[in-house]
Write a protein that holds these residues in place. Sequence first.
Motif, PDB file in Angstrom:
ATOM      1  N   TYR A 153      16.821 -14.381  19.010  1.00  0.00           N
ATOM      2  CA  TYR A 153      15.376 -14.190  18.592  1.00  0.00           C
ATOM      3  C   TYR A 153      15.413 -15.200  17.289  1.00  0.00           C
ATOM      4  O   TYR A 153      16.111 -14.944  16.475  1.00  0.00           O
ATOM      5  CB  TYR A 153      15.141 -12.940  18.263  1.00  0.00           C
TER       6      TYR A 153
ATOM      7  N   GLY B 245      11.923 -15.652  14.420  1.00  0.00           N
ATOM      8  CA  GLY B 245      10.551 -15.068  13.893  1.00  0.00           C
ATOM      9  C   GLY B 245       9.620 -16.146  13.851  1.00  0.00           C
ATOM     10  O   GLY B 245       9.534 -17.215  14.145  1.00  0.00           O
TER      11      GLY B 245
ATOM     12  N   ILE C 276      14.104 -16.455  22.318  1.00  0.00           N
ATOM     13  CA  ILE C 276      12.779 -15.871  22.201  1.00  0.00           C
ATOM     14  C   ILE C 276      12.342 -16.447  20.954  1.00  0.00           C
ATOM     15  O   ILE C 276      12.843 -15.886  19.697  1.00  0.00           O
ATOM     16  CB  ILE C 276      12.919 -14.489  22.209  1.00  0.00           C
TER      17      ILE C 276
ATOM     18  N   LEU D 246       9.291 -15.640  18.918  1.00  0.00           N
ATOM     19  CA  LEU D 246       8.474 -14.522  18.791  1.00  0.00           C
ATOM     20  C   LEU D 246       7.090 -15.023  19.035  1.00  0.00           C
ATOM     21  O   LEU D 246       6.189 -14.341  19.723  1.00  0.00           O
ATOM     22  CB  LEU D 246       8.683 -13.552  17.637  1.00  0.00           C
TER      23      LEU D 246
ATOM     24  N   ILE E 166       4.063 -12.275  19.273  1.00  0.00           N
ATOM     25  CA  ILE E 166       4.700 -11.449  18.275  1.00  0.00           C
ATOM     26  C   ILE E 166       4.514 -12.298  17.061  1.00  0.00           C
ATOM     27  O   ILE E 166       5.677 -13.244  16.878  1.00  0.00           O
ATOM     28  CB  ILE E 166       5.854 -10.691  18.768  1.00  0.00           C
TER      29      ILE E 166
ATOM     30  N   ASN F 267       6.636 -12.357  11.538  1.00  0.00           N
ATOM     31  CA  ASN F 267       7.899 -11.865  11.366  1.00  0.00           C
ATOM     32  C   ASN F 267       8.656 -12.972  10.636  1.00  0.00           C
ATOM     33  O   ASN F 267       8.805 -14.197  10.831  1.00  0.00           O
ATOM     34  CB  ASN F 267       8.485 -11.432  12.620  1.00  0.00           C
TER      35      ASN F 267
ATOM     36  N   MET G  37      13.167  -9.475  10.969  1.00  0.00           N
ATOM     37  CA  MET G  37      12.218  -8.788  11.863  1.00  0.00           C
ATOM     38  C   MET G  37      12.530  -7.247  12.290  1.00  0.00           C
ATOM     39  O   MET G  37      11.648  -6.538  12.556  1.00  0.00           O
ATOM     40  CB  MET G  37      12.333  -9.784  13.141  1.00  0.00           C
TER      41      MET G  37
ATOM     42  N   ILE H  65       9.906  -5.079  18.533  1.00  0.00           N
ATOM     43  CA  ILE H  65      10.916  -6.253  18.875  1.00  0.00           C
ATOM     44  C   ILE H  65      12.072  -5.145  19.538  1.00  0.00           C
ATOM     45  O   ILE H  65      12.640  -6.056  20.323  1.00  0.00           O
ATOM     46  CB  ILE H  65      11.165  -6.932  17.613  1.00  0.00           C
TER      47      ILE H  65
ATOM     48  N   HIS I  66      11.542  -4.832  23.102  1.00  0.00           N
ATOM     49  CA  HIS I  66      11.737  -6.200  23.566  1.00  0.00           C
ATOM     50  C   HIS I  66      13.132  -6.378  23.911  1.00  0.00           C
ATOM     51  O   HIS I  66      13.344  -6.760  24.968  1.00  0.00           O
ATOM     52  CB  HIS I  66      11.069  -7.256  23.046  1.00  0.00           C
TER      53      HIS I  66
END
Length: 410
Positions: free
Chosen positions: A332, A334, A374, A376, A381, A384, A388, A397, A400
Amino acid sequence: MKKNFITGFISGAAAFTMVGAFAANMVTTPNTYPVKLDGKDVSIEGYNVDDYTYFKLRDISDAVGGFDVDFKDDTIVLTSQEKGLSIKEEGMFSSGGTVTEAVNGEFDETTNWLDGTRAGNTAHVDHANVLYQMPENETGLPMVFLHGYGQSRMGWMTTPDGREGWSTSFLRKGHSVFLVDQPRRGEAGSTAAMTNDSIDTWSEESKEYMPGDQAWYTHFRIGRTAPERYDGSQFPEGEEAQDQFFRQMTPNTGSFDMAVNTAAMDEVMKDVKEKTGKKSIYVTHSQGGRVGWDVDTENVAAIVAIEPGGTPEIGSEQYKKFLDAKIPMVIYFGDYIDNGPEDIQSTSFWKNVRDAAVAFAEQYNKDGGNCTVINLPDIGITGNSHFMFQEKNSEEIANHVENWIKENVK
């Protein structure tokens, strides 16, 4: 025959009225299928209409205790309830580490700690410390959480504005959680030699802590300069939240050593497997992500990397071991990376890290692996920072992440 289930209708009268309105030519019969909640039979009245089964919202609420139902101003009003959380077991243990050689001389128990020579004394050092909780209703794999640089497990346990952290969130989702303080950090601070890392001290000779509040704030993409926040930021507002965030920062007691950290984390993963009988989902953050790539895959079910400090080099031994073990992973990132200030060096740093992760995932998948990156903002989203899991939309999150786990981790 596949059955479709729809929740709806807040009263018996409404049920019959609405069914009649859209299904005048359909046969409505009481539901005769049994309903189970967490494996136990529950009584919820329902109606079968054209291969769909309808239940009353209030009946569902009474069964699961998840929300209140009301009807006000021609509106069906649902109010979520705080779910209770039952902990089956909790505790703390240390994993890995070494014992120093005894100081020359013979230990004198009569003077013990007053003997400044410490003759005959040893020290247990360089272990990891683990705080764990196991929910009563455990439905998922255990999750091992490893913090990043300057942090401890506290970051997973709470947020700067005092909300529940991810550790409690994933407990509620049915996972046992194991929160690690890596060697030479937090409650695993015991080490043989104090740090001389330039991030934590002024020099090799200095024992004075090097300040870094503003530097970390900018590097973590919370805002350009503290206390400013970027437009649309999800970081909690106000001086108190910022103060709480800065007070999470935890220096190393000893210098960071990848081999020491990896050895300890391998032992953590073994101990969790021994305790639970299951492999773990390994959740890492930032510098902890680098340690995450180094561990033995034997006890790893999946990796969730939150803005790791890098990804394995394609074709490297790290890369091959995860591919061979068929470890699914998700990474992930942000906001404020593609749209971050170009004159701040950290913007290009995070772009490079993110782009390398994308390249890694593309090749990993081509070679038969399962890796998702990902970004975001790409899924709507926004706002972030590097943290996050502590920000105002942290639960969104977390949901998710949980959905990814359900779809990808067997």
